[in-house]
Design a protein around this motif. Sequence first.
Motif, PDB file in Angstrom:
ATOM      1  N   LEU A  21      44.366  34.490  48.719  1.00  0.00           N
ATOM      2  CA  LEU A  21      43.394  35.405  47.721  1.00  0.00           C
ATOM      3  C   LEU A  21      41.685  35.195  47.822  1.00  0.00           C
ATOM      4  N   VAL A  62      47.300  43.125  44.741  1.00  0.00           N
ATOM      5  CA  VAL A  62      47.365  41.662  44.275  1.00  0.00           C
ATOM      6  C   VAL A  62      48.150  40.571  44.865  1.00  0.00           C
ATOM      7  N   LEU A  63      49.426  40.909  44.903  1.00  0.00           N
ATOM      8  CA  LEU A  63      51.054  40.856  44.922  1.00  0.00           C
ATOM      9  C   LEU A  63      51.140  40.339  46.358  1.00  0.00           C
ATOM     10  N   THR A  86      53.849  45.482  37.394  1.00  0.00           N
ATOM     11  CA  THR A  86      53.895  44.801  38.430  1.00  0.00           C
ATOM     12  C   THR A  86      55.381  45.168  39.354  1.00  0.00           C
ATOM     13  N   VAL A  87      55.923  44.586  38.557  1.00  0.00           N
ATOM     14  CA  VAL A  87      57.021  44.719  39.251  1.00  0.00           C
ATOM     15  C   VAL A  87      57.989  45.823  39.639  1.00  0.00           C
ATOM     16  N   LEU A 124      49.152  37.561  47.270  1.00  0.00           N
ATOM     17  CA  LEU A 124      48.830  36.063  47.365  1.00  0.00           C
ATOM     18  C   LEU A 124      49.882  35.340  48.460  1.00  0.00           C
ATOM     19  N   ARG A 125      50.630  35.937  49.401  1.00  0.00           N
ATOM     20  CA  ARG A 125      51.102  35.645  50.167  1.00  0.00           C
ATOM     21  C   ARG A 125      49.684  35.467  51.055  1.00  0.00           C
ATOM     22  N   LEU A 157      39.628  32.398  47.004  1.00  0.00           N
ATOM     23  CA  LEU A 157      39.549  32.429  45.420  1.00  0.00           C
ATOM     24  C   LEU A 157      38.998  30.878  45.085  1.00  0.00           C
ATOM     25  N   VAL A 158      40.233  30.216  45.603  1.00  0.00           N
ATOM     26  CA  VAL A 158      40.103  28.601  45.079  1.00  0.00           C
ATOM     27  C   VAL A 158      38.944  27.529  45.616  1.00  0.00           C
ATOM     28  N   ILE A 214      38.627  33.845  36.172  1.00  0.00           N
ATOM     29  CA  ILE A 214      38.730  34.638  36.911  1.00  0.00           C
ATOM     30  C   ILE A 214      37.223  35.401  37.052  1.00  0.00           C
ATOM     31  N   TRP A 266      47.350  48.739  42.587  1.00  0.00           N
ATOM     32  CA  TRP A 266      46.469  47.784  42.524  1.00  0.00           C
ATOM     33  C   TRP A 266      47.303  46.215  42.514  1.00  0.00           C
ATOM     34  N   PRO A 267      47.796  46.302  40.853  1.00  0.00           N
ATOM     35  CA  PRO A 267      48.850  44.744  40.680  1.00  0.00           C
ATOM     36  C   PRO A 267      49.777  45.004  41.983  1.00  0.00           C
ATOM     37  N   SER A 322      39.074  42.332  39.895  1.00  0.00           N
ATOM     38  CA  SER A 322      40.073  42.215  38.265  1.00  0.00           C
ATOM     39  C   SER A 322      38.710  42.383  37.058  1.00  0.00           C
ATOM     40  N   ALA A 372      56.522  47.447  42.346  1.00  0.00           N
ATOM     41  CA  ALA A 372      56.835  45.796  43.455  1.00  0.00           C
ATOM     42  C   ALA A 372      57.763  47.248  44.103  1.00  0.00           C
TER      43      ALA A 372
END
Lengths: 280, 308
Positions: free
Chosen positions: A237, A229-230, A211-212, A233-234, A40-41, A29, A225-226, A245, A215
């Motif tokens: 990234l 990011v979540l 995060t959970v 993800l969809r 990102l990848v 990261i 922030w998290p 981060s 959300a």
Amino acid sequence: MKQRSWSDVVLSVWGVLVFVFLFAPILVIIVSSFNVGRLLVSWQSFGFDSFLALFEKPAIRDAVWISVQTGFIAAVVATLLGTLAGIAMARHPGKWVWWFLGLLLLVSVTPEIVDAVALLPWLVVLGQDLGIGLFNDGIVRLVIGHSLFSVAVVSYLVRARLVGQEGQLEEASADLYAKPPATFRRVTLPLAMPAVLAGFLLSFTLSLDNTVIAAFVQVSGTTPWPVYVLSALRSGLRPEIAAVSTIMLVLTLIALGLVAYVLRRAGDSAADIARTMGGG
Amino acid sequence: MRKSAGVALAFPAWVWLLVFFVAPVGMVIWFSFGYKPGIFGTHANDVLSFDRYAEAMSPTFFATFQNTLWVGIAGTVICLLVGLPVAYWMAVKAPPSRRGLLVALVMVPFWTNFLVRTIGWQVILAPEGWLSSTLQAVGLIDGPLELLYTRGAVLLGVVYNYLPLMILPLFVAFDRVSGPLREASKDLGAGKWTTFFRVTLPLARPGVVAGVLLVFIPLMGDYITATVLGGAKGNMVGQLVASQFQTAQNWALGSAMAVLLIIVIMATVAVGAGLVWLVTLPFRTRNRLVLGEPEPSAVSKPVEEVAA
């Protein structure tokens, strides 16, 4: 005894390998945050562009700011409630302590996803059905969700600290004609202080991490922030996620360093610190 | 201080947890006995039944429960096998002056954002990532790495994410077993393996128990790791619960799944504790290690000889 046996060598190699494993994704990261590219990848070239996103993209800036605000308020709430409860458990033991510890245990073993799906309809009941406007506020909802586990952690920490040091100091203070509030302020609180500070900083980092629950209870406009990011993800990234981060990681490390410093000043060994950070 | 005034200090925490934990979770339990009325409703409770539990146990969802339990048990066992030697090394073999640093290093991933470090694994495991291309260049695999979005990736992710929670309590437990005790064992003729299995490990048992619980319980409810590394299909109960609340809008079924998840966790812990108790029973009577006052009973001896 200088000769190292083969089992010791194997053990050391294993230890080093596991540490490499623990740090691999974090290093990835950090490296990715210097990636100048769209995704990102896939690595394109080295640069600092992605760090500028924090200043250029209001959505990212707002999300980080919401997280910091929520973390601070949740930590204050959890520390206040947890410290009082911890002192009560350590200094006024009785049958109620077992009930309270049972409740804290339930809070700490309930999976976050269950808290999350439970709080969502409950906040709707409080905010809309009962019409208490406070519970429609994004920050309030996040603080409530983030504080649950932290209240339990701070209570454990403060109780553990005070149970270790029996109540003679308070008795001496009372014998010297200090009124109960003065004893509380000048003797009990300073005794508990290292645990209180550690609890505050732990609550802050736990909240930043959440995060959970976030959300589920967040309302649009106050996305922490998290959760940002979540959702990224969809949609794909980008390196700026890694950059922010990295900044957050540095901030968390500073907070952690402070906790360790406070505990060490209070005379804890490495094992004590590990126990405290492990949440029990 | 008067007793009632002292106990009242815990009052705010009681109220907070009752209102924001007990009440909402109670409501979920209540929902789980209801049903979903039509397409637009989320839940109704005018007819109470256990039907949602039966639905949650139907073959489609049961497979997810099975998979979650598999990942939970396998992940916890791997964490224990990987973490135990590391914790022992940190507490016993590493130089004492470096122990604080090692503990701090274990905590860094523990306190890095859970989601972000899982994304780090997504980057590593990506079919077009550097690990995949390195392995192909070396010739270990033929095509691109096909680990991401499989159960293997989820298992790797949970082992990674919960490993620090295993190492820390084990470290504390090994640290407490004093060096002189191990030396005494060696002086009395035990080899290092015998010393480890008959002195150090039995004394570190509370740490093993704490580590296993700290890993297994949150792992079973995990939702993030499976979402990031397991792909859109997803196969953990946490995701199932979330989707019932977010997309399917069937709160009754989602609630029943959430309650079942808690029941499965508790039942597994109970069964596991019972199994461990049974399996270690013969060892414990033989290896009983008494610190301090020896127990005055000698009753167990003849029984043991019969059993042996």
